[in-house]
Motif scaffolding. Structure first.
Motif, PDB file in Angstrom:
ATOM      1  N   UNK A 276       1.094  -1.196  -0.020  1.00 45.05           N
ATOM      2  CA  UNK A 276       0.225  -0.093  -0.032  1.00 45.05           C
ATOM      3  C   UNK A 276       0.856   1.307   0.126  1.00 45.05           C
ATOM      4  N   UNK A 277       0.454   2.158  -1.065  1.00 44.83           N
ATOM      5  CA  UNK A 277       1.453   3.334  -1.011  1.00 44.83           C
ATOM      6  C   UNK A 277       0.482   4.639  -1.072  1.00 44.83           C
ATOM      7  N   UNK A 278       0.689   5.602  -0.020  1.00 42.28           N
ATOM      8  CA  UNK A 278      -0.356   6.766  -0.146  1.00 42.28           C
ATOM      9  C   UNK A 278       0.708   8.114  -0.273  1.00 42.28           C
ATOM     10  N   UNK A 279       0.338   8.997  -1.263  1.00 40.49           N
ATOM     11  CA  UNK A 279       1.249  10.186  -1.450  1.00 40.49           C
ATOM     12  C   UNK A 279       0.134  11.381  -1.202  1.00 40.49           C
ATOM     13  N   UNK A 280       0.742  12.279  -0.407  1.00 37.97           N
ATOM     14  CA  UNK A 280      -0.101  13.469   0.148  1.00 37.97           C
ATOM     15  C   UNK A 280      -0.087  14.458  -0.949  1.00 37.97           C
ATOM     16  N   UNK A 281       0.987  14.356  -1.704  1.00 31.41           N
ATOM     17  CA  UNK A 281       1.149  15.639  -2.990  1.00 31.41           C
ATOM     18  C   UNK A 281       1.666  14.847  -4.052  1.00 31.41           C
ATOM     19  N   UNK A 282       0.869  14.214  -4.800  1.00 35.42           N
ATOM     20  CA  UNK A 282       1.188  13.148  -5.847  1.00 35.42           C
ATOM     21  C   UNK A 282       1.258  14.345  -7.467  1.00 35.42           C
ATOM     22  N   UNK A 283       1.347  15.468  -7.223  1.00 29.86           N
ATOM     23  CA  UNK A 283       1.093  16.020  -8.577  1.00 29.86           C
ATOM     24  C   UNK A 283       2.614  16.214  -9.033  1.00 29.86           C
ATOM     25  N   UNK A 284       3.830  16.306  -8.274  1.00 28.26           N
ATOM     26  CA  UNK A 284       4.773  16.252  -8.947  1.00 28.26           C
ATOM     27  C   UNK A 284       5.896  15.326  -8.286  1.00 28.26           C
ATOM     28  N   UNK A 285       5.163  14.179  -8.043  1.00 26.16           N
ATOM     29  CA  UNK A 285       6.204  12.836  -7.318  1.00 26.16           C
ATOM     30  C   UNK A 285       6.122  11.980  -8.578  1.00 26.16           C
ATOM     31  N   UNK A 286       7.233  11.179  -8.582  1.00 30.44           N
ATOM     32  CA  UNK A 286       7.461  10.060  -9.453  1.00 30.44           C
ATOM     33  C   UNK A 286       7.478   8.959  -8.709  1.00 30.44           C
ATOM     34  N   UNK A 287       7.017   7.604  -9.221  1.00 28.93           N
ATOM     35  CA  UNK A 287       6.863   6.456  -8.589  1.00 28.93           C
ATOM     36  C   UNK A 287       7.627   5.347  -9.632  1.00 28.93           C
ATOM     37  N   UNK A 288       8.677   4.784  -9.118  1.00 30.04           N
ATOM     38  CA  UNK A 288       9.370   3.798  -9.716  1.00 30.04           C
ATOM     39  C   UNK A 288       9.323   2.395  -9.480  1.00 30.04           C
ATOM     40  N   UNK A 289       9.052   1.400 -10.165  1.00 30.65           N
ATOM     41  CA  UNK A 289       9.191   0.041 -10.000  1.00 30.65           C
ATOM     42  C   UNK A 289      10.313  -0.523 -10.553  1.00 30.65           C
ATOM     43  N   UNK A 290      11.240  -0.875  -9.475  1.00 29.62           N
ATOM     44  CA  UNK A 290      12.522  -1.648 -10.164  1.00 29.62           C
ATOM     45  C   UNK A 290      13.209  -0.601 -11.070  1.00 29.62           C
ATOM     46  N   UNK A 291      13.242   0.665 -11.049  1.00 28.60           N
ATOM     47  CA  UNK A 291      13.960   1.798 -11.931  1.00 28.60           C
ATOM     48  C   UNK A 291      12.950   2.008 -13.052  1.00 28.60           C
ATOM     49  N   UNK A 292      11.945   1.464 -13.210  1.00 30.49           N
ATOM     50  CA  UNK A 292      11.070   1.793 -14.358  1.00 30.49           C
ATOM     51  C   UNK A 292       9.782   2.874 -13.916  1.00 30.49           C
ATOM     52  N   UNK A 293       9.733   4.116 -14.393  1.00 27.78           N
ATOM     53  CA  UNK A 293       8.441   4.954 -14.132  1.00 27.78           C
ATOM     54  C   UNK A 293       7.099   4.330 -14.119  1.00 27.78           C
ATOM     55  N   UNK A 294       6.707   4.414 -13.052  1.00 29.28           N
ATOM     56  CA  UNK A 294       5.095   3.914 -12.962  1.00 29.28           C
ATOM     57  C   UNK A 294       4.329   4.731 -13.857  1.00 29.28           C
ATOM     58  N   UNK A 295       3.665   4.311 -14.805  1.00 29.18           N
ATOM     59  CA  UNK A 295       2.521   5.097 -15.683  1.00 29.18           C
ATOM     60  C   UNK A 295       1.164   4.880 -14.835  1.00 29.18           C
ATOM     61  N   UNK A 296       0.421   6.072 -14.688  1.00 33.82           N
ATOM     62  CA  UNK A 296      -0.813   6.324 -13.971  1.00 33.82           C
ATOM     63  C   UNK A 296      -1.840   6.772 -14.824  1.00 33.82           C
ATOM     64  N   UNK A 297      -2.469   6.163 -15.596  1.00 35.84           N
ATOM     65  CA  UNK A 297      -3.492   6.718 -16.755  1.00 35.84           C
ATOM     66  C   UNK A 297      -4.472   7.303 -16.306  1.00 35.84           C
ATOM     67  N   UNK A 298      -4.971   7.254 -14.929  1.00 35.47           N
ATOM     68  CA  UNK A 298      -6.026   7.581 -14.307  1.00 35.47           C
ATOM     69  C   UNK A 298      -6.101   8.921 -13.253  1.00 35.47           C
ATOM     70  N   UNK A 299      -4.810   9.098 -13.081  1.00 33.93           N
ATOM     71  CA  UNK A 299      -4.550  10.177 -11.956  1.00 33.93           C
ATOM     72  C   UNK A 299      -5.060  11.447 -12.193  1.00 33.93           C
ATOM     73  N   UNK A 300      -4.999  12.236 -13.489  1.00 37.00           N
ATOM     74  CA  UNK A 300      -5.608  13.219 -13.705  1.00 37.00           C
ATOM     75  C   UNK A 300      -4.824  14.437 -12.708  1.00 37.00           C
ATOM     76  N   UNK A 301      -5.766  15.317 -12.153  1.00 35.73           N
ATOM     77  CA  UNK A 301      -5.401  16.447 -11.400  1.00 35.73           C
ATOM     78  C   UNK A 301      -5.659  16.101  -9.816  1.00 35.73           C
ATOM     79  N   UNK A 302      -5.684  14.873  -9.618  1.00 34.96           N
ATOM     80  CA  UNK A 302      -5.614  14.203  -8.226  1.00 34.96           C
ATOM     81  C   UNK A 302      -4.367  14.667  -7.185  1.00 34.96           C
ATOM     82  N   UNK A 303      -4.531  15.339  -5.984  1.00 35.61           N
ATOM     83  CA  UNK A 303      -3.409  15.524  -5.129  1.00 35.61           C
ATOM     84  C   UNK A 303      -2.954  14.380  -4.547  1.00 35.61           C
ATOM     85  N   UNK A 304      -3.948  14.043  -3.657  1.00 31.97           N
ATOM     86  CA  UNK A 304      -3.387  12.587  -2.829  1.00 31.97           C
ATOM     87  C   UNK A 304      -4.340  11.565  -3.634  1.00 31.97           C
ATOM     88  N   UNK A 305      -3.322  10.618  -3.690  1.00 31.95           N
ATOM     89  CA  UNK A 305      -3.629   9.162  -4.453  1.00 31.95           C
ATOM     90  C   UNK A 305      -3.296   8.135  -3.487  1.00 31.95           C
TER      91      UNK A 305
END
Length: 271
Positions: free
Chosen positions: A233-262
């Motif tokens: 489980x991962x919670x980001x309080x401010x996800x607008x300029x945060x990048x998540x990587x899985x084993x060095x590969x950036x995680x693509x999030x097609x549904x994030x939109x303008x959400x701040x907390x994800x």
């Protein structure tokens, strides 16, 4: 009614269990119990109580601002040191931004000047190379009877080493529910989750094996997930300029939109 009892009553009326609450809010079950017991000063970081309460109220559909005004005497204030540290970080960022912009402007001016000099030189032959002394060229003919000996270069057999492919975790986006995003991760090696952002954000990173990897405000971090975990489980309080990587590969999030907390839920499928 006290704040903790009020929140617990609303959660139970909504039919939300502690486990479901943990998944929705990204808050550990023991922290949820502390909040519902009304013992906010017993939290590991009492100054984070406003953020945790906001996560809790969003998970059960309550208005945090109204509750904060109503129960202001029960909610610990943010520490002055934390505010000073945040202001210092903002000042450092603005200073670095100004220095970077000045450097780029200087590079641009120098490049433009160099291009102008090249243009002028091509038209006036300023950069044309001229010999200092005039030397007559003499043609030397090789002797007719000389025999050229050619040596065959020795061939060296090189054994090409086959590149070894490091196992990479394959992931797939499986769906979303509001600001919660679900992924299936096919894990072939120890899983590493990396986080990076240009400004600090509250981060909660836990798993279903009761391991806590991060529970703080940070700008970057890299965490190796326990092999005993099946769900992360991962919670980001401010996800607008945060990048998540899985084993060095950036995680693509097609549904994030303008959400701040994800909220992210990673289902680990072990090979």
């Amino acid at each position: 009614m006290k704040l903790g009892a009020y929140l617990k009553n609303k959660r139970e009326q909504s039919g939300i269990t502690l486990k479901e609450m943990q998944e929705r809010s990204g808050i550990r079950k023991d922290i949820i119990k502390m909040i519902e017991d009304g013992d906010l000063n017993a939290l590991p970081e009492p100054r984070h109580a406003p953020f945790l309460l906001r996560q809790y109220t969003e998970a059960v559909g309550l208005d945090y601002d109204g509750l904060a005004e109503r129960y202001s005497d029960e909610i610990p204030d943010e520490s002055p040191n934390e505010r000073k540290r945040q202001q210092s970080e903002d000042g450092d960022y603005q200073y670095f931004k100004r220095v970077l912009v000045s450097f780029l402007v200087l590079v641009g001016v120098l490049f433009a000047g160099w291009m102008i000099l090249l243009q002028i030189g091509s038209q006036t032959d300023i950069f044309e190379e001229k010999p200092i002394y005039e030397v007559d060229e003499e043609v030397v003919s090789p002797p007719e009877d000389s025999e050229e000996e050619t040596e065959e270069p020795a061939t060296v057999e090189e054994t090409a080493e086959e590149p070894t492919e490091e196992p990479v975790t394959d992931y797939a986006f499986s769906g979303s529910d509001g600001s919660t995003f679900y992924y299936d991760l096919h894990v072939e090696a120890p899983l590493t989750i990396s986080l990076a952002g240009s400004s600090a954000s509250w981060v909660a990173l836990t798993d279903d094996a009761d391991n806590t990897y991060a529970y703080e405000s940070l700008t970057e971090g890299e965490y190796e997930i326990s092999p005993d975990a099946d769900i992360v489980y991962l919670t980001l309080g401010n996800a607008t300029d945060f990048e998540v990587s899985i084993d060095g590969e950036p995680l693509e999030n097609p549904g994030q939109g303008e959400s701040v907390t994800v909220y992210y839920e990673f289902n680990l499928i072990k090979e």
